[in-house]
Structures are given as C-alpha cells and as structure tokens.
Write an enzyme that holds these catalytic residues in place. Structure first.
Site, PDB file in Angstrom:
ATOM      1  N   ASP A  13       0.786  -1.381  -0.041  1.00  0.00           N
ATOM      2  CA  ASP A  13      -0.092   0.111  -0.138  1.00  0.00           C
ATOM      3  C   ASP A  13       0.770   1.419   0.053  1.00  0.00           C
ATOM      4  O   ASP A  13       0.564   2.411   0.356  1.00  0.00           O
ATOM      5  CB  ASP A  13      -0.926   0.006   1.206  1.00  0.00           C
ATOM      6  N   GLU A  14       1.981   1.245  -0.636  1.00  0.00           N
ATOM      7  CA  GLU A  14       2.808   2.341  -0.768  1.00  0.00           C
ATOM      8  C   GLU A  14       2.575   3.354  -1.647  1.00  0.00           C
ATOM      9  O   GLU A  14       2.982   4.412  -1.512  1.00  0.00           O
ATOM     10  CB  GLU A  14       4.227   2.014  -1.065  1.00  0.00           C
ATOM     11  N   ALA A  39      -4.236  -7.757  -3.602  1.00  0.00           N
ATOM     12  CA  ALA A  39      -3.764  -6.523  -3.920  1.00  0.00           C
ATOM     13  C   ALA A  39      -4.917  -5.603  -4.249  1.00  0.00           C
ATOM     14  O   ALA A  39      -5.936  -5.843  -4.647  1.00  0.00           O
ATOM     15  CB  ALA A  39      -2.869  -6.271  -5.127  1.00  0.00           C
ATOM     16  N   GLN A 224       1.736  -5.913  -3.170  1.00  0.00           N
ATOM     17  CA  GLN A 224       2.448  -5.801  -1.875  1.00  0.00           C
ATOM     18  C   GLN A 224       3.585  -5.099  -1.661  1.00  0.00           C
ATOM     19  O   GLN A 224       3.952  -4.460  -2.361  1.00  0.00           O
ATOM     20  CB  GLN A 224       2.410  -7.715  -1.385  1.00  0.00           C
ATOM     21  N   THR A 300      -8.500  -3.293  -0.380  1.00  0.00           N
ATOM     22  CA  THR A 300      -9.317  -4.608  -0.491  1.00  0.00           C
ATOM     23  C   THR A 300     -10.270  -5.054   0.572  1.00  0.00           C
ATOM     24  O   THR A 300     -11.239  -5.351   0.207  1.00  0.00           O
ATOM     25  CB  THR A 300      -8.133  -5.436  -0.770  1.00  0.00           C
ATOM     26  N   GLY A 302     -10.939  -3.016   3.523  1.00  0.00           N
ATOM     27  CA  GLY A 302     -11.387  -1.750   4.332  1.00  0.00           C
ATOM     28  C   GLY A 302     -10.976  -2.007   5.597  1.00  0.00           C
ATOM     29  O   GLY A 302     -11.459  -1.119   6.221  1.00  0.00           O
ATOM     30  N   ARG A 303     -10.150  -2.724   6.019  1.00  0.00           N
ATOM     31  CA  ARG A 303      -9.612  -2.821   7.612  1.00  0.00           C
ATOM     32  C   ARG A 303      -8.625  -1.512   7.918  1.00  0.00           C
ATOM     33  O   ARG A 303      -8.071  -1.103   6.816  1.00  0.00           O
ATOM     34  CB  ARG A 303      -8.732  -4.121   7.597  1.00  0.00           C
ATOM     35  N   ARG A 305      -5.466   0.226   8.607  1.00  0.00           N
ATOM     36  CA  ARG A 305      -4.231  -0.008   8.624  1.00  0.00           C
ATOM     37  C   ARG A 305      -3.441   0.519   9.963  1.00  0.00           C
ATOM     38  O   ARG A 305      -3.871   1.401  10.240  1.00  0.00           O
ATOM     39  CB  ARG A 305      -3.565   0.654   7.134  1.00  0.00           C
TER      40      ARG A 305
HETATM   41  P1  GDP Z   1      -0.691   0.570  -3.496  1.00  0.00           P
HETATM   42  O1  GDP Z   1      -1.342  -0.827  -3.130  1.00  0.00           O
HETATM   43  O2  GDP Z   1       0.893   0.266  -3.379  1.00  0.00           O
HETATM   44  O3  GDP Z   1      -1.236   0.755  -4.924  1.00  0.00           O
HETATM   45  O4  GDP Z   1      -1.423   1.781  -2.672  1.00  0.00           O
HETATM   46  P2  GDP Z   1      -2.951   1.644  -2.367  1.00  0.00           P
HETATM   47  O5  GDP Z   1      -3.736   2.307  -3.439  1.00  0.00           O
HETATM   48  O6  GDP Z   1      -3.516   0.618  -1.511  1.00  0.00           O
HETATM   49  O7  GDP Z   1      -2.806   2.912  -0.950  1.00  0.00           O
HETATM   50  C1  GDP Z   1      -2.576   4.006  -1.296  1.00  0.00           C
HETATM   51  C2  GDP Z   1      -3.407   5.113  -1.119  1.00  0.00           C
HETATM   52  O8  GDP Z   1      -2.808   6.349  -0.967  1.00  0.00           O
HETATM   53  C3  GDP Z   1      -4.458   5.154  -2.250  1.00  0.00           C
HETATM   54  O9  GDP Z   1      -5.712   5.405  -1.736  1.00  0.00           O
HETATM   55  C4  GDP Z   1      -3.934   6.484  -2.982  1.00  0.00           C
HETATM   56  O10 GDP Z   1      -5.212   7.178  -3.793  1.00  0.00           O
HETATM   57  C5  GDP Z   1      -3.454   7.348  -1.938  1.00  0.00           C
HETATM   58  N1  GDP Z   1      -2.121   8.102  -2.320  1.00  0.00           N
HETATM   59  C6  GDP Z   1      -1.218   7.832  -3.252  1.00  0.00           C
HETATM   60  N2  GDP Z   1      -0.341   8.838  -3.281  1.00  0.00           N
HETATM   61  C7  GDP Z   1      -0.759   9.775  -2.343  1.00  0.00           C
HETATM   62  C8  GDP Z   1      -0.321  11.120  -2.031  1.00  0.00           C
HETATM   63  O11 GDP Z   1       0.902  11.595  -2.487  1.00  0.00           O
HETATM   64  N3  GDP Z   1      -0.943  11.735  -1.284  1.00  0.00           N
HETATM   65  C9  GDP Z   1      -2.197  11.384  -0.821  1.00  0.00           C
HETATM   66  N4  GDP Z   1      -2.900  12.059   0.053  1.00  0.00           N
HETATM   67  N5  GDP Z   1      -2.758  10.116  -1.058  1.00  0.00           N
HETATM   68  C10 GDP Z   1      -2.022   9.564  -1.951  1.00  0.00           C
HETATM   69  P1  IMO Z   2      -1.011  -4.088  -2.462  1.00  0.00           P
HETATM   70  O1  IMO Z   2      -0.589  -4.618  -3.751  1.00  0.00           O
HETATM   71  C1  IMO Z   2      -0.869  -4.574   1.960  1.00  0.00           C
HETATM   72  C2  IMO Z   2      -1.299  -8.702   3.641  1.00  0.00           C
HETATM   73  C3  IMO Z   2      -2.339  -9.076   4.384  1.00  0.00           C
HETATM   74  C4  IMO Z   2      -1.678 -10.024   5.377  1.00  0.00           C
HETATM   75  C5  IMO Z   2      -0.658 -10.465   4.415  1.00  0.00           C
HETATM   76  C6  IMO Z   2      -0.984 -11.991   4.045  1.00  0.00           C
HETATM   77  O2  IMO Z   2      -2.110  -3.471  -2.231  1.00  0.00           O
HETATM   78  O3  IMO Z   2       0.027  -3.297  -1.769  1.00  0.00           O
HETATM   79  P2  IMO Z   2      -2.702 -12.788   1.814  1.00  0.00           P
HETATM   80  O4  IMO Z   2      -4.293 -12.523   1.730  1.00  0.00           O
HETATM   81  O5  IMO Z   2      -1.802 -12.007   0.722  1.00  0.00           O
HETATM   82  O6  IMO Z   2      -2.322 -14.034   2.196  1.00  0.00           O
HETATM   83  O7  IMO Z   2      -2.328 -11.883   3.286  1.00  0.00           O
HETATM   84  O8  IMO Z   2      -0.393  -9.906   3.510  1.00  0.00           O
HETATM   85  N1  IMO Z   2      -1.264  -8.144   2.169  1.00  0.00           N
HETATM   86  C7  IMO Z   2      -1.155  -6.926   1.974  1.00  0.00           C
HETATM   87  N2  IMO Z   2      -1.071  -5.670   2.761  1.00  0.00           N
HETATM   88  N3  IMO Z   2      -1.144  -4.400   0.646  1.00  0.00           N
HETATM   89  C8  IMO Z   2      -1.236  -5.464  -0.099  1.00  0.00           C
HETATM   90  O9  IMO Z   2      -1.353  -5.495  -1.368  1.00  0.00           O
HETATM   91  C9  IMO Z   2      -1.414  -6.742   0.715  1.00  0.00           C
HETATM   92  N4  IMO Z   2      -1.831  -8.014   0.021  1.00  0.00           N
HETATM   93  C10 IMO Z   2      -1.858  -8.884   1.149  1.00  0.00           C
HETATM   94  O10 IMO Z   2      -2.825  -7.977   5.021  1.00  0.00           O
HETATM   95  O11 IMO Z   2      -1.000  -9.219   6.417  1.00  0.00           O
HETATM   96 MG    MG Z   3      -2.953  -1.556  -1.880  1.00  0.00          MG
END
Ligand code: GDP
Ligand code: IMO
Ligand code: MG
Length: 441
Positions: A13-14, A39, A224, A300, A302-303, A305
């Site tokens: 979730d970076e 993901a 991930q 994915t 809604g938990r 973080r």
């Molecule tokens: P991913 O799984 O690595 O693609 O990341 P996620 O989508 O799960 O989580 C990142 C969240 O941060 C998303 O809701 C993005 O829309 C949001 N996001 C990404 N970059 C920025 C930023 O620079 N600022 C803010 N406020 N939100 C961001």
């Molecule tokens: P993106 O691509 C953050 C975490 C789960 C759990 C562990 C194992 O969006 O960054 P799984 O269902 O894979 O067996 O769960 O990995 N996890 C993630 N955490 N971002 C993700 O994907 C994740 N995909 C799995 O929360 O701790």
């Molecule tokens: Mg994510």
C-alpha cells in the site's frame, strides 16, 4: 528502452498504483508478476477513483498493453467482475489485456481454506485478505495447482478438479469442520469463466520477450511490498509470493538480463495491514492522525491500517534485497500537520544497536526503534508539483531519507491524483523515461 520494476519498499500500500499510473504513458507494456486479488492498487483520475486488484494499473491509459504474468494467481470470478466494471467505465480491454496460460487459478476451495486456517491459528493468525492467495500458492508449490491453460482444456480441468476436491474436501471437513464443495458446483461456473476469458489467455512470456526484442519498454508492477515477501519478509507474517524485484523475472518469463532498473515506492511514513512485526508502529494520537489524514483503510478489505513513523532500516534492507536504484516517496502531504517528524535509524535490542534489519522473529518483536527527530513543516505540501515549491523542512526530510537510504529520490507524491507529483530531474527517471520530461501534466 529500459525495462523497470516498480516494487513496494515497505509492507504494501505504498502508492504503487499511483506511481505506475504516472509512468505508464511513457512505457509500452505494464505487467503484474505476482500476488493476486489480495492487492488493491488505487489510481485517482480527476474525480474518479479506480481500485485495481488483478489487472495492471496501466490499463487506464488507452492502448497500453497490460499483462497478467504467470506468477500471478487468478480468481477468475473476481477478475471477470473487475474487467466488467472497467468496461462499464469506458476502459477498453480487448487487444490491451493479456493473461498468462501458466498463471494458477484460485479455486473456490482456496478462500475457504484461507479463512478456515486463519480461524484455527488464533493468536498467530496472519490477518490475510481471505482471498485464497496463500492456499493457491500452496497448491502451485505442491504441484497440484490448476492453471489458466487447464481451464481451456475441459477434460483435463475436470480431471484435476476431481483429484483436488477429493483431498480439499477431506481437509475442509475433517481438519477444519468447514463446508465442502461438489464437482458440479465448481465445474459449471468455471467453464463459463473459461469461455469469457479465453480471448485474453496467451503465452505471455513469448509476447513480452518479442515486444522487448522489438524495442518496446516494460514496466513491472509489483504487488504487496518487500516486507511481505515469502523469502525476505517478516516470515510467517507475509504473503505467499516473491514480491521483491527478483519475482519480476520468475513471474513473467522475462530474464533478469532484460531488466534494467528498480524503482522502490515508500510512503513518507509506514503502514501495515494484518498482523506481524512492525517496529515503528504507533498507538497514540499520531497514529490516529496518520490514519485519518492518510485515509489508511485497506483498499481490498477496508480494514484500518496500522500506522507508524518511516523506518530507514526497512528501506535500506529493501534497497539491498531489491537492488533499488531510486525511491519514490508518496503521501508526503499526510505529514503536513506534524509538529515533529521521526525517522527510525536503528533498533535497540538487549543493549545493542542494530542497523541492519534482523532475521529473527524474536528480535522483530522486542527491538525498540531508535529515532532521529526533525521539526515538522506544519504548512501544506498538498498538490505541490515542483521540488522548489515544497516547504523547506519537507525538502530537508526528503533529503534525509535519501541520505539514510543511500538512494536518490526520483519522485515525491503530494496528493492522490496524477498531477500532484514532483518529478526530480537529477534522478534516473529522465534517463529511463525520456518522454516524461519534468512537467508532464
Ligand atoms: P498500492 O497498493 O501500493 O497501490 O497503494 P494503495 O492504493 O493501496 O494505497 C495508497 C493510497 O494512498 C491510495 O488511496 C492512493 O490514492 C493514496 N495516495 C497515493 N499517493 C498519495 C499522496 O501522495 N497523497 C495522498 N494524500 N494520497 C495518496
Ligand atoms: P498491495 O498490492 C498490504 C497482507 C495481508 C496480510 C498478509 C497475507 O495493495 O500493496 P494474503 O491475503 O496475501 O495471504 O495476506 O499480506 N497483504 C497486503 N497488505 N497491501 C497489499 O497489497 C497486501 N496484500 C496482502 O494484509 O497481512
Ligand atoms: Mg494497496
């Protein structure tokens, strides 16, 4: 044209989806190489929000070739749902989306086993997404998995399904006291999925290598993050695939010799969803602030973080195991209100200062973070698009991250939308993506 891996440097979730979306117009192909619909990659385009689960984030750019590689595990029902939702929103998939014949299927018994085994683990539960990703990779390694190509071969699919169900039903019934499945209730729907997905299924290793040999560029979209890697993460609190850059080659059939660089993505702080070690986790009002301002709830599941300060030990470890050339720092704007900001520079364990990420679960649990503190900028960085326009203290923070990790920062994200992005000229980005320029939006 260089082929670059985008990899999460923390626990997922970076902001990988956002970074891939920014870079996608400047490459020819975007490919997912591991993970599954565990993901959730968010891309915000204007007022519209898309969350991609199995499909590469590049799909939102017209005529981008998007590939789901052999290292991905696919839940066909979930994939079709994702595809239909995109088509309804005007995204064109035909001719743009390709699915590997070698990708393994997530079968209905996989989420069932995922949930049942989690329930049985009690205190030691991983906190999985419950999507069946772990059990699907278990079958792959045990050589009983069912692949995309099998789905197109009805007799073979049925044979493998029958053999699998015999074992899985016994597991579900006798070990987990859970519901079992009949062949018929899986066969019918899966044959329908086969018909739906058939036009997209192909030899994607051949496709990718041909495109590369023709001079096309490929972006590998990691899912991930490094610390969830099967081998290099905080085992056993990890996911079941190789999330690190090495996974890009294995998960696509593109050899390492055709991959030219690695871009690591890190938030300006740290989050983790699910259980397991997290040395810089906060449980105070700063955590609440980060969660609220950063909207830190899983894309994915809604938990909520878990939130904490940036951990430079983790980032240096990620730089090592992935060979990260340069780092994109996202969500800088979320720190805007902090009076002080902290970066973890080591761990204190039994009187010793550790500066390399340890490999022992005992140390992860008991080590205390050692922080460097800087005063916060306490003004808005939201939406800033030029480095010079960032608050001075925010620039100092970014520069300190570069020093502590030994890696240049190539991009700073200041908002969820594409345009809220600072691109650094003195970084590998202009060399890797010449058409990107410094003001692409
Ligand atoms: P991913 O799984 O690595 O693609 O990341 P996620 O989508 O799960 O989580 C990142 C969240 O941060 C998303 O809701 C993005 O829309 C949001 N996001 C990404 N970059 C920025 C930023 O620079 N600022 C803010 N406020 N939100 C961001
Ligand atoms: P993106 O691509 C953050 C975490 C789960 C759990 C562990 C194992 O969006 O960054 P799984 O269902 O894979 O067996 O769960 O990995 N996890 C993630 N955490 N971002 C993700 O994907 C994740 N995909 C799995 O929360 O701790
Ligand atoms: Mg994510």
């Amino acid at each position: 044209m260089p082929n670059i891996v985008v990899v999460g440097a923390q626990w997922g979730d970076e902001g990988k989806g956002k970074v891939v979306d920014v870079l996608a117009p400047h490459v020819d192909v975007v490919v997912r190489y591991q993970g599954g619909n565990n993901a959730g990659h968010t891309v915000v385009v204007g007022r519209e929000k898309f969350v991609l689960h199995s499909i590469p984030s590049g799909i939102l750019h017209p005529r981008r070739c998007c590939v789901i590689g052999c290292g991905v595990v696919i839940d066909p029902a979930a994939l079709i749902e994702e595809m239909e939702a995109l088509v309804q929103r005007g995204v064109i998939l035909d001719g743009n989306l390709f699915i590997s014949k070698n990708a393994h299927l997530i079968m209905p018994y996989h989420p069932a086993l995922d949930l049942a085994s989690e329930a049985k683990r009690g205190e030691r539960r991983i906190g999985t997404t419950g999507k069946g990703v772990g059990p699907a990779y278990v079958d792959k390694a045990a050589r009983v998995g069912i692949r995309m190509a099998d789905l197109l071969d009805e007799p073979l699919f049925k044979e493998k399904l029958v053999a699998n169900l015999e074992e899985k039903n016994r597991l579900l019934r006798e070990i987990y006291d859970a519901q079992t499945f009949t062949v018929e209730e899986i066969l019918g729907p899966y044959l329908r999925y086969a018909g739906w997905l058939a036009p997209y299924i192909t030899d994607t290793s051949l496709l990718l290598n041909r495109l590369i040999d023709e001079g096309r560029s490929v972006l590998f979209e990691g899912a991930q993050g490094t610390m969830l890697d099967l081998d290099h993460g905080t085992y056993p609190f990890i996911t079941s695939s190789n999330t690190t850059a090495g996974g890009a080659s294995v998960g696509t059939g593109v050899p390492p010799t055709k991959i030219h660089g690695v871009l690591g993505v890190s938030k300006a702080y740290t989050t983790r969803v699910g259980n397991g070690p997290f040395p810089t986790e906060l449980r105070d009002e700063t955590a609440e602030l980060l969660r609220a301002r950063g909207n830190e709830y899983g894309a994915t599941t809604g938990r909520p973080r878990r939130c904490g300060w940036l951990d430079a030990v983790v980032l240096r470890y990620a730089a090592r195991v992935n060979g990260i050339d340069t780092i994109a720092v996202t969500k800088l704007d979320i720190l805007d209100q902090c009076e002080t900001v902290r970066i973890c520079v080591g761990y204190r364990y039994r009187g010793e200062l550790l500066t390399e990420f340890p490999e022992e679960e005992r140390i992860w649990r008991d080590a205390l973070p050692v922080y460097e503190e800087m005063s916060g900028w306490q003004c808005s960085s939201a939406g800033v698009r030029a480095y010079a326009d960032l608050p001075t203290k925010a620039r100092q923070y970014i520069e300190r991250v570069a020093e502590l990790t030994g890696r240049e920062i190539c991009l700073v994200s200041t908002g969820a939308v594409r345009e809220h992005t600072v691109l650094m000229e003195d970084s590998p980005l202009p060399r890797w993506f010449p058409s990107l320029g410094s003001t692409p939006f």
